[in-house]
Design an enzyme around this catalytic site. Sequence first.
Site, PDB file in Angstrom:
ATOM      1  N   CYS A   1      -1.924 -62.906  26.172  1.00  0.00           N
ATOM      2  CA  CYS A   1      -0.497 -62.910  26.557  1.00  0.00           C
ATOM      3  C   CYS A   1      -0.098 -61.576  27.174  1.00  0.00           C
ATOM      4  CB  CYS A   1       0.389 -63.134  25.338  1.00  0.00           C
ATOM      5  SG  CYS A   1      -0.104 -64.500  24.350  1.00  0.00           S
ATOM      6  N   ASN A   2      -0.759 -60.519  26.718  1.00  0.00           N
ATOM      7  CA  ASN A   2      -0.310 -59.184  27.113  1.00  0.00           C
ATOM      8  C   ASN A   2      -1.156 -58.518  28.175  1.00  0.00           C
ATOM      9  OD1 ASN A   2       1.841 -59.197  25.320  1.00  0.00           O
ATOM     10  ND2 ASN A   2       0.506 -58.587  23.638  1.00  0.00           N
TER      11      ASN A   2
ATOM     12  N   GLU B   1      -2.204 -54.957  15.664  1.00  0.00           N
ATOM     13  CA  GLU B   1      -2.235 -56.416  15.431  1.00  0.00           C
ATOM     14  C   GLU B   1      -3.696 -56.898  15.440  1.00  0.00           C
ATOM     15  OE1 GLU B   1      -2.799 -58.910  17.906  1.00  0.00           O
ATOM     16  OE2 GLU B   1      -2.677 -57.832  19.790  1.00  0.00           O
ATOM     17  N   ALA B   2      -3.951 -57.900  14.627  1.00  0.00           N
ATOM     18  CA  ALA B   2      -5.352 -58.241  14.328  1.00  0.00           C
ATOM     19  C   ALA B   2      -5.985 -59.203  15.342  1.00  0.00           C
ATOM     20  CB  ALA B   2      -5.429 -58.838  12.937  1.00  0.00           C
TER      21      ALA B   2
END
Lengths: 327, 440
Positions: free
Chosen positions: B67-68, B132-133
Amino acid sequence: MSRMGIICFAASYGIALLLEVSRLWFRSRLRGVVILGCTAAGLIAHTLFLGYRAFTVTGSPLSSEMDWCLLAAWVLVALYLMLLFAYPRTPFGLVLLPLALGLIGAAGWWASREPYPQAPASRVWGLIHAGAILAATVAVLVAFAAGVIYLFQAYRLKQRRGPLGGFWVPSLEWLDRMNSRSLGAAVVALAVGLFAGVMLNWINYQQHVPPLPWSDPLVMTTLAMFWWLLVALVLAVWYRPADEVRKVAFITIISFIFLLTALAALLLMNTSHGRNRNPWQEQSGQAPQVSVEPYVWQESSLRGGICLWGPAGHGRSRPPFVAQLRT
Amino acid sequence: MVEAAHPSSPNSEPRSAMNLLLVGCSHHQTPLAVRERLAFNEAQTVAALSAMRHCWPQTEAVLLSTCNRVELYLGGEKETLPSAEEAGAFLAQFHGLPHNLIQPYLYVYEDEEAVRHLFAVASSLDSMVLGEAQILGQVKDAYQLSAAQGAAGPIFHATFQTAVKAARRVATETTLHQRRVSIPSVAVADFAQQVFDRFDDKQVLVIGAGEMAEETLKYLQDQGARQITVVNRSAERAEELARRWQGRAATWEELVEAAASADVIISTTGAQQPILTAERFAQVTAQRRRWPVFILDLAVPRDVEPTVGDQPGVYLFSIDDLKAVCDANRRQRDAELPLAMRIVEEEAAQFMADLHHKASAPLIIQLRQGWQKPKEEELQRLFNKLPQLDDHARAEIRQAFDRLVNKLLHLPLDTLRNHARQGVPHSLMDALAKLFRLKE
């Protein structure tokens, strides 16, 4: 040998405890491995020490207050080691290791005491009694540990505090479960231990050895603890208001105080538990020059610690003395 | 779509002077509108990798699309590696976008910078939510997909393996991943899981229909929560939400009963006055048989009177409580960032040194082989002159010669390894090649 051996494994547990405490201040990759190594090394030394005493000094485990305390500490450390594998980020050692070290300290205090007197007729009941009381003690200590952590966790959550950096505290539900199960186990083990104690007293009564009186401080504190735990268990099972879990946590802490009192009774008060008691005299009401002959351990024989208590006041005729009594 | 050209496999031994190129865009500078047009789903990734293998047959490729970020990693010898412009053009062309639309947003990293960036990405140091994992799993998936397509070979095998190692080191040596910074994740992981051990046997009551409640519920469902009750002033809305969350709907009038049987209460209504007042909660308490109760008040203004949290067995958290923990976690994460960056630096430097050292491997092999020949000749001459030597004496002499050769070679090889930390040791390799007449 005794002192050096005890210092050896107590030092290992002490180092593990200090490393557990250091979790509060800094992180380290190696710490977990060192804690595990110290505890495992200490437990191996502890096991060898118990084995050495059982086979060469006393003849069996649980045959003196010292062995009893050392075995209880061994069970606690073994439990801690298992928890360390299952929950490496949870510092159970902060509570369990001081308890184990306390028991080892008490064992050192009792190092000079004579082993319990042994009689072949009562050795099975003696083993059951000592084993059950040992299990009850460990269960009360575990319940105490769970109760203390529960209160700490509940306090933190009420204060809306986030997780601690260095370690993970188990959930209230897990701690409650651990507390209740330990409490249940303690009640059952204590009931078995008390029953075995009564049986031992009855056997002694049959053999004209005066029973341990109900008024003995150790008997009184143990009975009080049993009733206290029973009430706590009934409360926990049948009645569960909002604050009950916290109350049960408090109850286990008070049970721990009972346990300390019982140990203090053994340590400081005038209890005849586990000591030689002269058999009754046949007619005159005065004690004859008799004593219970200490049972000589043989390789094939089993021995157990003996707790003697039962109904006080015996005045009726008694069977002749058994062969092991000598005038 | 890029035209297919020369099919070939990059699965061969790594050669000297390997180069890495990264072209991509991320949430840092690229708007979502551009990122979503550049994103690759799995089928598109497979197609793109296949097209790249045809275009640049000697080049290894891994395409990471989340998404990023969209990042194309390319590796190979300098002569065969496409330029950054060609790689950027490929990304645009694949999606049928004009190159100049994405060109301003693309960043380019080469060699050590590319490695360092990949390690930082895998360690979640470049993520929108630091620590974040999910990103590590996405990096692994991207590599595995590429390997399955035959597009990733020895270069990226080593690179991505080390990236995973670096990410694991960051995870274990810092608390970056343990510090959650979103309100729903803090609510569940830092508080709900401190009260309850499991959620599959817990009753969850959702009051209202706030967006935050939905996110929190997702976290709870990930933890196993299945028994969900929805209460809303609008019965239709409650039914709709219950259907979406696979729970059951209850009417507003059933609120007290539903609260009495709930273990977790999430409240996110838009009400101006508290819904669970102390008086109403006293009714709940009278009916309760399950303790403790965990209440998340995610509404502004608050839905639950603060005095409810003073009652025994009630653990009440408002959005401000959660936000305070989020902020504290964020500060602690930021404090951990330098340590995490240092780990990434160390791993990247070590990886590059190994990579550079590999470039000199053929030369080292030649050097060793070159010394073996005179050694064997001298040994043979000695054994011929001394025929009385027994097998044991011969073995001893042979061992002494081997040790001598190793000792003589140790210093130059060690120097070569040390110089590899600064880059491929071309000058030393040239000197060695000239001195010992080796083929480069």
